[in-house]
Design an enzyme around this catalytic site. Structure first.
Site, PDB file in Angstrom:
ATOM      1  CE  LYS A  44       4.616   7.513  -2.422  1.00 22.80           C
ATOM      2  NZ  LYS A  44       3.865   8.085  -1.276  1.00 22.80           N
ATOM      3  CE  LYS A  54      -4.021   2.063   0.642  1.00 22.55           C
ATOM      4  NZ  LYS A  54      -3.772   2.693  -0.662  1.00 22.55           N
ATOM      5  N   GLY A  90      -3.046   8.230  -4.168  1.00 19.86           N
ATOM      6  CA  GLY A  90      -2.441   9.434  -4.750  1.00 19.86           C
ATOM      7  C   GLY A  90      -1.185   9.848  -3.997  1.00 19.86           C
ATOM      8  CG  ASP A  91       3.069  10.985  -3.087  1.00 19.60           C
ATOM      9  OD1 ASP A  91       2.937  10.974  -1.855  1.00 19.60           O
ATOM     10  OD2 ASP A  91       4.092  11.429  -3.640  1.00 19.60           O
TER      11      ASP A  91
HETATM   12  P1  NDP Z   1       0.394  17.795  -4.183  1.00 22.40           P
HETATM   13  O1  NDP Z   1       0.815  17.431  -5.545  1.00 22.40           O
HETATM   14  O2  NDP Z   1      -1.041  17.993  -3.894  1.00 22.40           O
HETATM   15  O3  NDP Z   1       1.187  19.085  -3.691  1.00 22.40           O
HETATM   16  C1  NDP Z   1       2.576  19.121  -3.664  1.00 22.40           C
HETATM   17  C2  NDP Z   1       3.019  20.509  -3.257  1.00 22.40           C
HETATM   18  O4  NDP Z   1       4.421  20.504  -3.060  1.00 22.40           O
HETATM   19  C3  NDP Z   1       2.745  21.543  -4.326  1.00 22.40           C
HETATM   20  O5  NDP Z   1       2.523  22.799  -3.703  1.00 22.40           O
HETATM   21  C4  NDP Z   1       4.060  21.542  -5.105  1.00 22.40           C
HETATM   22  O6  NDP Z   1       4.328  22.739  -5.813  1.00 22.40           O
HETATM   23  C5  NDP Z   1       5.059  21.382  -3.982  1.00 22.40           C
HETATM   24  N1  NDP Z   1       6.295  20.779  -4.491  1.00 22.40           N
HETATM   25  C6  NDP Z   1       6.435  19.625  -5.180  1.00 22.40           C
HETATM   26  N2  NDP Z   1       7.721  19.414  -5.493  1.00 22.40           N
HETATM   27  C7  NDP Z   1       8.401  20.473  -4.988  1.00 22.40           C
HETATM   28  C8  NDP Z   1       9.760  20.843  -4.985  1.00 22.40           C
HETATM   29  N3  NDP Z   1      10.697  20.081  -5.566  1.00 22.40           N
HETATM   30  N4  NDP Z   1      10.107  22.012  -4.354  1.00 22.40           N
HETATM   31  C9  NDP Z   1       9.162  22.779  -3.759  1.00 22.40           C
HETATM   32  N5  NDP Z   1       7.858  22.480  -3.751  1.00 22.40           N
HETATM   33  C10 NDP Z   1       7.490  21.346  -4.344  1.00 22.40           C
HETATM   34  O7  NDP Z   1       0.995  16.635  -3.220  1.00 22.40           O
HETATM   35  P2  NDP Z   1       0.557  16.218  -1.764  1.00 22.40           P
HETATM   36  O8  NDP Z   1       0.119  17.415  -1.003  1.00 22.40           O
HETATM   37  O9  NDP Z   1      -0.331  15.042  -1.867  1.00 22.40           O
HETATM   38  O10 NDP Z   1       1.938  15.676  -1.170  1.00 22.40           O
HETATM   39  C11 NDP Z   1       2.869  16.532  -0.492  1.00 22.40           C
HETATM   40  C12 NDP Z   1       3.813  15.682   0.336  1.00 22.40           C
HETATM   41  O11 NDP Z   1       3.057  14.897   1.283  1.00 22.40           O
HETATM   42  C13 NDP Z   1       4.649  14.648  -0.432  1.00 22.40           C
HETATM   43  O12 NDP Z   1       5.894  14.511   0.217  1.00 22.40           O
HETATM   44  C14 NDP Z   1       3.851  13.372  -0.263  1.00 22.40           C
HETATM   45  O13 NDP Z   1       4.659  12.228  -0.416  1.00 22.40           O
HETATM   46  C15 NDP Z   1       3.386  13.530   1.166  1.00 22.40           C
HETATM   47  N6  NDP Z   1       2.239  12.709   1.519  1.00 22.40           N
HETATM   48  C16 NDP Z   1       1.046  12.839   0.858  1.00 22.40           C
HETATM   49  C17 NDP Z   1      -0.034  12.076   1.237  1.00 22.40           C
HETATM   50  C18 NDP Z   1      -1.374  12.275   0.639  1.00 22.40           C
HETATM   51  O14 NDP Z   1      -2.350  11.720   1.175  1.00 22.40           O
HETATM   52  N7  NDP Z   1      -1.532  13.052  -0.421  1.00 22.40           N
HETATM   53  C19 NDP Z   1       0.090  11.040   2.286  1.00 22.40           C
HETATM   54  C20 NDP Z   1       1.344  11.066   2.994  1.00 22.40           C
HETATM   55  C21 NDP Z   1       2.379  11.852   2.580  1.00 22.40           C
HETATM   56  P3  NDP Z   1       4.156  22.800  -7.432  1.00 22.40           P
HETATM   57  O15 NDP Z   1       2.694  23.034  -7.627  1.00 22.40           O
HETATM   58  O16 NDP Z   1       5.008  23.944  -7.822  1.00 22.40           O
HETATM   59  O17 NDP Z   1       4.643  21.487  -7.962  1.00 22.40           O
END
Ligand code: NDP
Length: 451
Positions: free
Chosen positions: A130, A94, A169-170
């Site tokens: 993943k 998962k 999702g991620d």
């Molecule tokens: P989203 O795609 O919804 O949002 C990602 C955010 O991070 C955007 O604002 C994006 O900006 C920014 N971002 C991505 N890459 C970079 C970078 N290299 N430098 C600076 N900003 C960056 O993703 P999520 O909110 O779902 O995920 C965010 C984090 O949380 C990740 O690490 C993910 O693995 C973790 N996570 C998510 C879960 C979930 O349920 N969604 C569960 C557990 C962990 P831009 O729009 O410019 O790309």
């Protein structure tokens, strides 16, 4: 079973580094865990003899595949897709799917490894995996994203299933992408089954799933603060990111009486000294998920807010910090800046956002620090509950799921304190999460013998 020599941490890491050349994120993640586990295993010969940590740090399998699709101008485009199935000792694999140009095998191996510990901590029967692709959804039309998702699933479908591997999702994969992938899976297999989580409410998605990671990270923070006799109310918070996790973390901080000062994206960050309201957060959600715009537009919309191009928000003085964007987005100097500005607690919504050196700064300064594998486990926990609802063919309401999420995060906090509390009352949450997560998976693996 032959008794092998017990290697020390250094030799173990030299082996990991040699076997995974250039995979810096994966090596970093294994190193962080191995430091605590070697200490824990010191008097536990059976784990050493069975090479348990070495086996956990070797994915069950890594599937890599070509993803071909056609853009709107009829150019043929070729991307690389992966699914890393790290460990299924305690349940089906998962873990999310990430679409971002920075995706590599190393990044997905690190995430799948971390996921194994995180899923174990939730107490639910889920193994760790993943996946993703080096596809950049930014600037693509809906039709292009749909064609990419369909092509990606045309290979992935044969490797997953509700009792085998259940992706979610991620980064870059939200409700829209899950919908396209679920549609393609159903079309290829002629089966409706809970093979993905994070689905839309109309087709088997769970209430509270979109909110769960961000809300959960704030609940974890609240639990850490409560443990030291404090609360979220009246405290300022700096948040990075502006996606699913960041916006829901901001929402919960605001609901609990905290004041959110910043949000960011990969272009820079906005600083709003007046703090965010629900209205402003809703505006960001719309900007990011419907308009697919940039966070810089916030400063044009709301007076008093400023945009800082190419910068990260960690120099803004705050009580609470929630990195919610991506890995390695908070380094040693930035951690020092947060500490000297008086930060009290750090809760990671993102996976491994703080570098190893940054984590050391927080620990040395005895700052409450909740690592992603514990603090952001609320998302996968509610995904686990989505799986339960799908297999029972029922839906629970958001009130019930909200309570379950609160309880799950409290349970995770308790497990971390069980193994991480030190003399004087400071809790090393990294150690607590690593050991508690490891123990359950390790004991299950011991039961299976050498496989
Ligand atoms: P989203 O795609 O919804 O949002 C990602 C955010 O991070 C955007 O604002 C994006 O900006 C920014 N971002 C991505 N890459 C970079 C970078 N290299 N430098 C600076 N900003 C960056 O993703 P999520 O909110 O779902 O995920 C965010 C984090 O949380 C990740 O690490 C993910 O693995 C973790 N996570 C998510 C879960 C979930 O349920 N969604 C569960 C557990 C962990 P831009 O729009 O410019 O790309």
């Amino acid at each position: 079973m032959a008794v092998s020599d017990h290697v020390d941490l250094e030799t173990f890491m030299a082996g990991v580094t040699k076997r995974n050349p250039g995979q810096t994120e994966f090596i970093q993640a294994v190193h962080e865990v191995a430091q605590d586990i070697f200490e824990f295993m010191e008097d536990k010969v059976h784990y050493h003899e069975a090479q348990i940590l070495r086996r956990m740090a070797e994915p069950d399998r890594v599937i890599s595949f070509r993803v071909c699709w056609e853009d709107d101008n009829h150019n043929v485009r070729v991307q690389r897709g992966w699914r890393v199935q790290n460990n299924n000792a305690i349940g089906p694999y998962k873990g999310g799917i990430r679409f971002h140009p920075s995706v590599t095998e190393s990044v997905l191996k690190f995430l799948a490894f971390e996921q194994t510990f995180k899923n174990s901590l939730t107490g639910l029967p889920m193994g760790g995996g993943k996946g993703g692709a080096n596809f950049n959804p930014r600037g693509k039309s809906d039709a292009e994203v749909m064609r990419f998702c369909q092509s990606f699933m045309s290979e992935l479908y044969r490797h997953i299933g509700p009792n085998t591997d259940v992706p979610a999702g991620d980064i870059g994969v939200g409700g829209r992408e899950i919908g396209y992938m679920f549609g393609q899976y159903k079309r290829l297999t002629n089966r409706w089954e809970g093979v993905l989580t994070g689905k839309g409410q109309e087709y088997g998605g769970s209430q509270m799933r979109p909110e769960a990671t961000g809300y959960g990270a704030v609940y974890f923070l609240r639990n850490m603060l409560k443990h030291q006799g404090m609360d979220v109310e009246g405290h300022t918070a700096v948040i990075s990111g502006s996606g699913n996790v960041a916006t829901h973390a901001a929402e919960k901080i605001t609901q609990l009486g905290g004041k959110v000062l910043t949000m960011s994206d990969s272009g820079g960050f906005i600083h709003d000294p007046d703090g965010m309201t629900q209205e402003k957060i809703d505006w960001i959600k719309h900007l990011k998920t419907v308009k697919r715009g940039r966070i810089s537009e916030y400063a044009d919309e709301f007076s008093g807010a400023t945009y800082h191009e190419g910068k990260r928000p960690w120099d803004v003085a705050c009580d609470l910090a929630l990195p919610c964007a991506t890995q390695n987005e908070l380094n040693e100097d930035e951690a020092k800046s947060l500490v000297s500005n008086g930060v009290k607690g750090v809760s990671e919504g993102a996976n491994m956002p703080t570098t190893l050196e940054g984590v050391k700064v927080f620990h040395d300064a005895k700052i409450m620090y909740g690592p992603g594998k514990a603090a952001n486990a609320g998302g996968v926990a509610v995904s686990g509950l989505e799986m339960s609802q799908n297999s029972e063919r029922i839906s629970w309401n958001s009130e019930r799921l909200g309570e379950m999420l609160t309880d799950l995060m409290e349970g995770i906090h308790e497990k971390c304190t069980e193994y991480g509390e030190q003399e004087g009352g400071y809790v090393d949450y990294v150690k607590g999460a690593n050991i508690a997560g490891f123990k359950k998976v390790a004991d299950a693996m011991m039961a299976f013998g050498v496989v």
